[in-house]
Design a protein around this motif. Sequence first.
Motif, PDB file in Angstrom:
ATOM      1  N   ASN A 109      -4.317   2.532  -8.040  1.00 12.91           N
ATOM      2  CA  ASN A 109      -3.473   1.329  -8.028  1.00 12.91           C
ATOM      3  C   ASN A 109      -2.487   1.338  -6.869  1.00 12.91           C
ATOM      4  OD1 ASN A 109      -4.617   0.173 -10.344  1.00 12.91           O
ATOM      5  ND2 ASN A 109      -3.310   1.401 -11.686  1.00 12.91           N
ATOM      6  N   LYS A 112      -4.397   0.334  -3.693  1.00 10.26           N
ATOM      7  CA  LYS A 112      -4.694  -1.098  -3.664  1.00 10.26           C
ATOM      8  C   LYS A 112      -3.426  -1.923  -3.410  1.00 10.26           C
ATOM      9  CE  LYS A 112      -9.094  -1.285  -4.169  1.00 10.26           C
ATOM     10  NZ  LYS A 112      -9.979  -1.921  -3.145  1.00 10.26           N
ATOM     11  N   TYR A 113      -2.338  -1.482  -4.009  1.00  8.50           N
ATOM     12  CA  TYR A 113      -1.073  -2.189  -3.777  1.00  8.50           C
ATOM     13  C   TYR A 113      -0.686  -2.148  -2.303  1.00  8.50           C
ATOM     14  CZ  TYR A 113       3.974  -2.584  -3.337  1.00  8.50           C
ATOM     15  OH  TYR A 113       5.228  -2.921  -2.914  1.00  8.50           O
ATOM     16  N   PHE A 116      -3.135  -4.511  -0.097  1.00 12.29           N
ATOM     17  CA  PHE A 116      -2.883  -5.956  -0.125  1.00 12.29           C
ATOM     18  C   PHE A 116      -1.470  -6.301   0.345  1.00 12.29           C
ATOM     19  CE2 PHE A 116      -6.398  -5.623  -3.213  1.00 12.29           C
ATOM     20  CZ  PHE A 116      -7.290  -6.503  -2.617  1.00 12.29           C
ATOM     21  N   TYR A 136      -9.346 -10.231   5.412  1.00 12.91           N
ATOM     22  CA  TYR A 136      -9.641 -10.883   4.133  1.00 12.91           C
ATOM     23  C   TYR A 136      -9.665 -12.408   4.347  1.00 12.91           C
ATOM     24  CZ  TYR A 136      -8.223  -6.280   2.475  1.00 12.91           C
ATOM     25  OH  TYR A 136      -8.121  -4.938   2.289  1.00 12.91           O
ATOM     26  N   TYR A 139      -9.483 -14.711   1.188  1.00 13.23           N
ATOM     27  CA  TYR A 139      -8.276 -14.746   0.360  1.00 13.23           C
ATOM     28  C   TYR A 139      -7.217 -15.590   1.044  1.00 13.23           C
ATOM     29  CZ  TYR A 139     -10.236 -10.802  -2.276  1.00 13.23           C
ATOM     30  OH  TYR A 139     -11.033 -10.000  -3.046  1.00 13.23           O
ATOM     31  N   ASP A 143      -3.431 -15.700  -2.816  1.00 11.48           N
ATOM     32  CA  ASP A 143      -4.275 -14.667  -3.423  1.00 11.48           C
ATOM     33  C   ASP A 143      -3.773 -13.264  -3.058  1.00 11.48           C
ATOM     34  OD1 ASP A 143      -5.868 -16.631  -4.520  1.00 11.48           O
ATOM     35  OD2 ASP A 143      -7.298 -16.602  -2.825  1.00 11.48           O
ATOM     36  N   TYR A 146      -0.707 -12.510  -5.031  1.00 10.56           N
ATOM     37  CA  TYR A 146      -1.034 -12.269  -6.440  1.00 10.56           C
ATOM     38  C   TYR A 146      -1.604 -10.845  -6.618  1.00 10.56           C
ATOM     39  CZ  TYR A 146      -3.519 -12.443 -10.863  1.00 10.56           C
ATOM     40  OH  TYR A 146      -3.983 -12.153 -12.132  1.00 10.56           O
ATOM     41  N   LEU A 147      -2.533 -10.456  -5.736  1.00  7.42           N
ATOM     42  CA  LEU A 147      -3.118  -9.117  -5.828  1.00  7.42           C
ATOM     43  C   LEU A 147      -2.076  -8.034  -5.563  1.00  7.42           C
ATOM     44  CD1 LEU A 147      -6.501  -9.750  -3.975  1.00  7.42           C
ATOM     45  CD2 LEU A 147      -6.163  -9.391  -6.426  1.00  7.42           C
ATOM     46  N   ARG A 148      -1.201  -8.305  -4.604  1.00  5.94           N
ATOM     47  CA  ARG A 148      -0.129  -7.337  -4.332  1.00  5.94           C
ATOM     48  C   ARG A 148       0.747  -7.126  -5.565  1.00  5.94           C
ATOM     49  NH1 ARG A 148       4.580  -9.690  -0.874  1.00  5.94           N
ATOM     50  NH2 ARG A 148       4.731 -10.745  -2.906  1.00  5.94           N
ATOM     51  N   TYR A 151      -1.237  -5.322  -8.556  1.00  5.60           N
ATOM     52  CA  TYR A 151      -1.401  -3.877  -8.415  1.00  5.60           C
ATOM     53  C   TYR A 151      -0.061  -3.157  -8.471  1.00  5.60           C
ATOM     54  CZ  TYR A 151      -6.394  -4.035  -7.498  1.00  5.60           C
ATOM     55  OH  TYR A 151      -7.757  -4.194  -7.641  1.00  5.60           O
TER      56      TYR A 151
END
Length: 223
Positions: A109, A112-113, A116, A136, A139, A143, A146-148, A151
């Motif tokens: 996690n 991934k944080y 993004f 990306y 995205y 997006d 949101y993903l940032r 995660y």
Amino acid sequence: MKNRSGYLVCFLLCLFILPAINSYAQKDTTVNKPVRDSLLRRNAVAEKDTAQSAVDTLLANYKPLHSPRKAAFYSAVLPGLGQIYNRDYWKVPLVYAALGVSTGVFIWNMDKYKEFRDAYRIRVANQNNPEYKDKYPLYTDGDLRYLRDAYRQYVDYSVLVFVAAYALNIVDATVFAHLRQFDISNDLSMRIGPRLINNRTLGIGVNISLSPRKNKPQGLAIR
């Protein structure tokens, strides 16, 4: 005169006999004294051996108390060490599996944080750069945000899971260390079964045993 002579003879005989009796009594006491001393010594040695045997028996049957504080301290210092102290060796792989999985999820996690987060920062910083190649393109900015944020929450959750697993490791060691002090033998039991009341009425009997099985438990009959 004859009476006086007889008294005199008896007196003289007493004078001769009394020293002899006294010397014999002293001789008998002298002879019995070593025997008496020997008996006293034997009794003292026997009492000492008995006391030593009792002490040896107590030491042989002595079992040190299982300390829950030590189990908790060991698990806090090194996960799984408290379970080893409790002799619950099969729990050690479970402890490290829980900690390892939570650590792996945290690392995933976090990566991934960061990925993004950096992607969003780079896109915002190069909006007017024609040579910028977006990694990306599918995205949108929303997006990526949101993903940032998602995660980032997952990172927090994985930290909480790791802390919970670590705390559960300590709690488990402490609780089972306490349980090792309890008597869970067959001396404590309760049985329910059919029973004749006054040899006439059929009822239900409850036998509660609070003593070793060699003693006959007392029964309580319930109609």
